[in-house]
Design an enzyme around this catalytic site. Structure first.
Site, mmCIF file in Angstrom:
data_model
loop_
_atom_site.group_PDB
_atom_site.id
_atom_site.type_symbol
_atom_site.label_atom_id
_atom_site.label_comp_id
_atom_site.label_asym_id
_atom_site.label_seq_id
_atom_site.Cartn_x
_atom_site.Cartn_y
_atom_site.Cartn_z
ATOM 1 N N GLN A 37 25.328 -23.999 40.943
ATOM 2 C CA GLN A 37 24.836 -25.011 40.017
ATOM 3 C C GLN A 37 23.451 -25.489 40.437
ATOM 4 O O GLN A 37 23.177 -25.703 41.618
ATOM 5 C CB GLN A 37 25.795 -26.203 39.963
ATOM 6 C CG GLN A 37 27.182 -25.874 39.422
ATOM 7 C CD GLN A 37 27.206 -25.706 37.908
ATOM 8 O OE1 GLN A 37 26.168 -25.721 37.258
ATOM 9 N NE2 GLN A 37 28.401 -25.545 37.358
ATOM 10 N N CYS B 22 28.729 -25.202 29.782
ATOM 11 C CA CYS B 22 27.308 -25.548 29.703
ATOM 12 C C CYS B 22 26.760 -25.313 28.299
ATOM 13 O O CYS B 22 25.547 -25.330 28.098
ATOM 14 C CB CYS B 22 26.508 -24.752 30.727
ATOM 15 S SG CYS B 22 26.613 -22.960 30.514
ATOM 16 N N CYS C 229 9.984 -28.760 29.799
ATOM 17 C CA CYS C 229 10.808 -29.970 29.647
ATOM 18 C C CYS C 229 10.584 -30.542 28.253
ATOM 19 O O CYS C 229 9.741 -31.424 28.048
ATOM 20 C CB CYS C 229 10.466 -30.995 30.732
ATOM 21 S SG CYS C 229 10.910 -30.468 32.394
ATOM 22 N N CYS D 159 5.889 -28.639 40.881
ATOM 23 C CA CYS D 159 6.765 -29.085 39.792
ATOM 24 C C CYS D 159 7.680 -30.223 40.245
ATOM 25 O O CYS D 159 8.437 -30.070 41.213
ATOM 26 C CB CYS D 159 7.600 -27.912 39.289
ATOM 27 S SG CYS D 159 8.828 -28.381 38.034
ATOM 28 N N GLU E 289 36.859 -13.604 40.448
ATOM 29 C CA GLU E 289 35.425 -13.477 40.190
ATOM 30 C C GLU E 289 35.050 -11.990 40.224
ATOM 31 O O GLU E 289 35.619 -11.221 41.005
ATOM 32 C CB GLU E 289 34.643 -14.254 41.258
ATOM 33 C CG GLU E 289 33.164 -13.989 41.328
ATOM 34 C CD GLU E 289 32.426 -14.387 40.074
ATOM 35 O OE1 GLU E 289 31.567 -13.599 39.633
ATOM 36 O OE2 GLU E 289 32.696 -15.470 39.526
ATOM 37 N N CYS F 55 2.413 -26.887 30.897
ATOM 38 C CA CYS F 55 3.823 -26.487 30.846
ATOM 39 C C CYS F 55 4.542 -27.368 29.839
ATOM 40 O O CYS F 55 4.363 -28.592 29.833
ATOM 41 C CB CYS F 55 4.467 -26.624 32.235
ATOM 42 S SG CYS F 55 6.238 -26.236 32.269
ATOM 43 N N CYS G 184 4.811 -36.133 34.780
ATOM 44 C CA CYS G 184 4.507 -34.752 35.154
ATOM 45 C C CYS G 184 3.071 -34.436 34.756
ATOM 46 O O CYS G 184 2.743 -34.419 33.566
ATOM 47 C CB CYS G 184 5.473 -33.781 34.476
ATOM 48 S SG CYS G 184 5.104 -32.036 34.831
#
Length: 366
Positions: free
Chosen positions: A208, A325, A14, A84, A258, A11, A3
């Site tokens: 997702q 998650c 990550c 990106c 939901e 940046c 990257c």
């Protein structure tokens, strides 16, 4: 993953990019194993290390002549990350046309330090079939006429942009979008085809981030469910119906619950198009009356299921599929369900190069 933005110090999102990917996976596996415990673990599921993110949330800054699409530095100035390498190819390829539109339509980038300007964010979602949803987050409706005027040119450049809308976010706040959505195209549903199931995503809906890994997550859930052969399934926090539509079968009663009416509308339409034996209702998953199904699926936000854990523990559900998650809230919720024993689990790496982990856990009644 290489990257140039990271290498240049522009940046640091990550945080694990310098860690070899096999080591990243091993660390995440240890974390989720600690949260779940000694169960039958299937091998971790992962996709490519780059080009996997189907959604780009780009902060717009800079000037009309030279807009930036990316993030803000600590002073609130724009850092351009239009290329990106996390984003899918179709999403990255759309950025030059979006930058040109900002200039052509004179959409003044919003200045956080000065609290003025109109265009705050551009949100781009790519489908597995290469189609795009593009949303312009504006401070007000002032720029809408100019945006509409130049929309035809954008669609000529990006013919696969099938859903385009504007979102109004008047407040000066650390939010990505506001409550009011203004359609700019007739179509307002993006088809997200995973496995052989078409899921329908509206602007503002949750999906997702990693389509490849999401497909693996749903396949695994369907395989485990078929082995259990439940007569009834409740999918709580069902969103656009990812789990429910993958688990639907002619001899199985499947219900999705939901809070988002828009997501439920999309799930109902997807079920009707597929001819799936699944129904969807608008409701609060934490107060649902569907806890006594043979199998209950929960796919909560990072905060976990909270008080619902105790109600599940006291229910007649024979099995629970918990998609989490957040290993920390998962461990808390599992401890609150002593009558349900984790027996099977699998890590799904939706987010390479950072510490987030998705895990699917099967629990059975003791």
């Amino acid at each position: 993953m290489d990257c140039s933005y990271y290498a240049a110090g522009r940046c640091r999102s990550c945080t694990q990019i310098e860690v070899p990917y096999p080591e990243q996976l091993a660390t995440k596996q240890r974390e989720v194993s600690d949260a779940v415990g000694a169960v039958e673990w299937e091998p971790p599921f992962h996709g490519p290390e780059a080009g996997f993110r189907n959604k780009a949330k780009m902060v717009v800054a800079g000037t009309i002549a030279e807009p930036t699409l990316g993030i803000l530095d600590r002073g609130g100035l724009g850092i351009d990350l239009a290329g990106c390498p996390l984003h899918e190819r179709a999403v990255v390829a759309a950025m030059p046309a979006l930058r040109e539109l900002i200039t052509r339509a004179r959409l003044t980038p919003y200045s956080v330090p000065e609290r003025r300007g109109e265009l705050k964010h551009v949100l781009v979602t790519g489908s597995p079939d290469g189609e795009l949803m593009i949303r312009f987050v504006l401070r007000s409706s002032e720029a809408l006429p100019r945006l509409r005027k130049h929309l035809g040119e954008l669609r000529e450049q990006l013919p696969h942009a099938v859903v385009i809308s504007a979102n109004l976010l008047p407040a000066h706040a650390a939010l990505t979008e506001g409550e009011q959505e203004i359609p700019l195209t007739e179509a307002q549903l993006l088809t997200m085809r995973l496995n052989d199931v078409d899921l329908l995503l509206r602007p503002g809906g949750f999906f997702q981030t990693n389509s490849t890994v999401a497909a693996g997550l749903y396949r695994t859930a369907a395989q485990w469910t078929d082995e259990l052969a439940p007569g009834s399934v409740s999918d709580l926090y069902c969103g656009v119906g990812g789990f429910a539509l993958h688990l639907a079968a002619p001899d199985r009663e499947v219900t999705g619950v939901e809070t988002s009416a828009e997501a439920v509308d999309g799930a109902r339409l997807a079920a009707a198009r597929r001819g799936a034996a699944a129904r969807f209702e608008v409701g609060d998953a934490t107060a649902t009356a569907y806890l006594d199904a043979d199998l209950v699926v929960v796919n909560p936000p990072r905060r976990g299921i909270g008080e619902l854990a105790a109600r599940l523990d006291a229910s007649r559900a024979r099995h629970v599929l918990y998609s989490s998650c957040n290993p920390a809230t998962l461990a808390r919720d599992l401890a609150a369900m002593p009558s349900l024993r984790p027996v099977r689990a699998r890590l799904f790496d939706m987010f390479p190069h950072n510490q987030h982990a998705e895990v699917l856990v099967l629990l059975e009644r003791r």
